[in-house]
Design a protein around this motif. Structure first.
Motif, mmCIF file in Angstrom:
data_model
loop_
_atom_site.group_PDB
_atom_site.id
_atom_site.type_symbol
_atom_site.label_atom_id
_atom_site.label_comp_id
_atom_site.label_asym_id
_atom_site.label_seq_id
_atom_site.Cartn_x
_atom_site.Cartn_y
_atom_site.Cartn_z
ATOM 1 N N SER A 116 1.340 6.806 -6.870
ATOM 2 C CA SER A 116 0.142 7.527 -7.297
ATOM 3 C C SER A 116 0.407 9.009 -7.532
ATOM 4 C CB SER A 116 -0.978 7.353 -6.265
ATOM 5 O OG SER A 116 -0.671 8.042 -5.052
ATOM 6 N N GLU A 117 1.281 9.607 -6.718
ATOM 7 C CA GLU A 117 1.578 11.035 -6.844
ATOM 8 C C GLU A 117 3.077 11.312 -6.826
ATOM 9 O OE1 GLU A 117 -0.616 13.392 -7.350
ATOM 10 O OE2 GLU A 117 -2.468 12.257 -7.036
ATOM 11 N N GLU A 145 0.284 9.656 3.010
ATOM 12 C CA GLU A 145 -0.004 8.897 4.231
ATOM 13 C C GLU A 145 -0.858 7.668 3.921
ATOM 14 O OE1 GLU A 145 -1.693 12.017 6.874
ATOM 15 O OE2 GLU A 145 0.091 11.613 8.099
ATOM 16 N N VAL A 146 -0.570 6.592 4.647
ATOM 17 C CA VAL A 146 -1.336 5.349 4.542
ATOM 18 C C VAL A 146 -1.782 4.952 5.944
ATOM 19 C CG1 VAL A 146 -1.200 2.876 4.042
ATOM 20 C CG2 VAL A 146 -0.179 4.520 2.461
ATOM 21 N N VAL A 205 6.336 8.400 2.102
ATOM 22 C CA VAL A 205 5.009 7.947 2.512
ATOM 23 C C VAL A 205 5.116 7.475 3.955
ATOM 24 C CG1 VAL A 205 3.160 6.273 2.153
ATOM 25 C CG2 VAL A 205 4.331 7.283 0.179
ATOM 26 N N SER A 206 4.232 7.999 4.805
ATOM 27 C CA SER A 206 4.287 7.688 6.222
ATOM 28 C C SER A 206 3.050 6.910 6.650
ATOM 29 C CB SER A 206 4.384 8.992 7.028
ATOM 30 O OG SER A 206 4.434 8.731 8.417
ATOM 31 N N GLY A 207 3.255 5.876 7.447
ATOM 32 C CA GLY A 207 2.139 5.164 8.042
ATOM 33 C C GLY A 207 1.538 5.988 9.160
ATOM 34 N N GLN A 243 0.832 -1.203 0.000
ATOM 35 C CA GLN A 243 0.000 0.000 0.000
ATOM 36 C C GLN A 243 0.868 1.255 0.000
ATOM 37 O OE1 GLN A 243 -3.182 -0.047 2.961
ATOM 38 N NE2 GLN A 243 -3.182 -2.283 2.957
ATOM 39 N N PHE A 244 1.996 1.215 0.744
ATOM 40 C CA PHE A 244 2.936 2.338 0.737
ATOM 41 C C PHE A 244 3.455 2.566 -0.688
ATOM 42 C CE2 PHE A 244 4.638 3.101 5.253
ATOM 43 C CZ PHE A 244 3.457 2.701 5.843
ATOM 44 N N ILE A 245 3.821 1.483 -1.341
ATOM 45 C CA ILE A 245 4.399 1.578 -2.686
ATOM 46 C C ILE A 245 3.375 2.143 -3.674
ATOM 47 C CG2 ILE A 245 5.335 0.229 -4.602
ATOM 48 C CD1 ILE A 245 6.560 -1.659 -2.473
#
Length: 251
Positions: A128-129, A217-218, A134-136, A121-123
């Motif tokens: 996507s942008e 963020e995820v 990307v931070s959990g 999901q991070f990847i």
């Protein structure tokens, strides 16, 4: 022409490689499980990756377990970069980056509090942008914490509220350590940070904002460790408060 563009995009995706850094200290029970989970989810998603284990002289035999895992999964997949003693999280990341061959770096804990199922999901979020990092986050949408008592949840929520109020970081979870970075971005952020320990993660987000890096963020679920003892204590809480005031005064 459109076909060539599509093929070029496909090659770019295939050329991405993810270096997953696992700093460890007394994690002999957790390491085999977290490594198996990472390999399971990364292989299923067909991503190119490596796992770099940075053990800080664990007296419980974590390094010996890591060597056994390397024999099982191969030296190309499991990279061992131990150090003689406990030198801190920030320097562990620096040490790991020096040996990382991927163009992306994933930071996560080895104590099973971060589930590898979120890595794909991070990847996807990063792609996507084209985010710089990307931070959990435990604090939006489906994110949350499991295994903490009411007092610890209250302390965590309170600390996050104060951080948002004073620093306005543009991210909902500053103290989490489950993140994906472009490797060159991570290097620059580490060079600009002076904090150590738990404050280090918070400063990384603040410096990212200062440098104008984009942050995705995820939502993640954080699970308190199953094996071993928590490394969070009164001294860490004091250091967090001290670091928060320092960042408020200097940023």
């Amino acid at each position: 022409m459109a076909e060539l563009t599509g093929r070029g995009a496909m090659e770019e995706v295939q050329n991405d490689k993810y270096s997953i850094l696992l700093p460890t200290y007394n994690e002999r029970d957790n390491l085999p499980i977290i490594v198996w989970l990472i390999i399971n989810y990364m292989d299923k998603s067909d991503y190119d990756y490596e796992i770099i284990v940075i053990d800080d002289g664990s007296p419980d035999g974590t390094l010996e377990i890591a060597k056994q895992l390397q024999k099982i999964y191969g030296s190309e997949k499991i990279i061992l970069r131990p150090r003689e003693k406990k030198l801190g999280l920030g320097t562990a990341y620096i040490h790991g980056i020096e040996h990382a061959t991927g163009n992306f770096v994933i930071l996560m804990d080895a104590d099973l509090s971060h589930h590898p199922k979120f890595i794909p999901q991070f990847i996807k979020k990063q792609k996507s942008e084209n985010y710089d990092l990307v931070s959990g986050t435990r604090y939006i949408d489906s994110g949350g914490v499991y295994g903490w008592d009411f007092k610890r949840k209250l302390v965590s929520r309170g600390a996050n509220f104060l951080t948002q109020l004073l620093l306005r970081p543009g991210a909902s979870d500053l103290t989490g350590s489950f993140r994906l970075y472009k490797k060159d971005v991570l290097k620059k952020l580490i060079e600009s940070c002076i904090s150590k320990g738990y404050v280090f993660q918070m400063e990384m987000i603040i410096r990212a904002r200062e440098h104008g890096y984009s942050i995705g963020e995820v939502p993640i679920t954080f699970v308190d460790r199953v094996y071993g003892e928590s490394k969070l204590g009164g001294s860490e809480i004091f250091q967090f408060a001290k670091g928060l005031l320092y960042l408020f005064a200097t940023t």
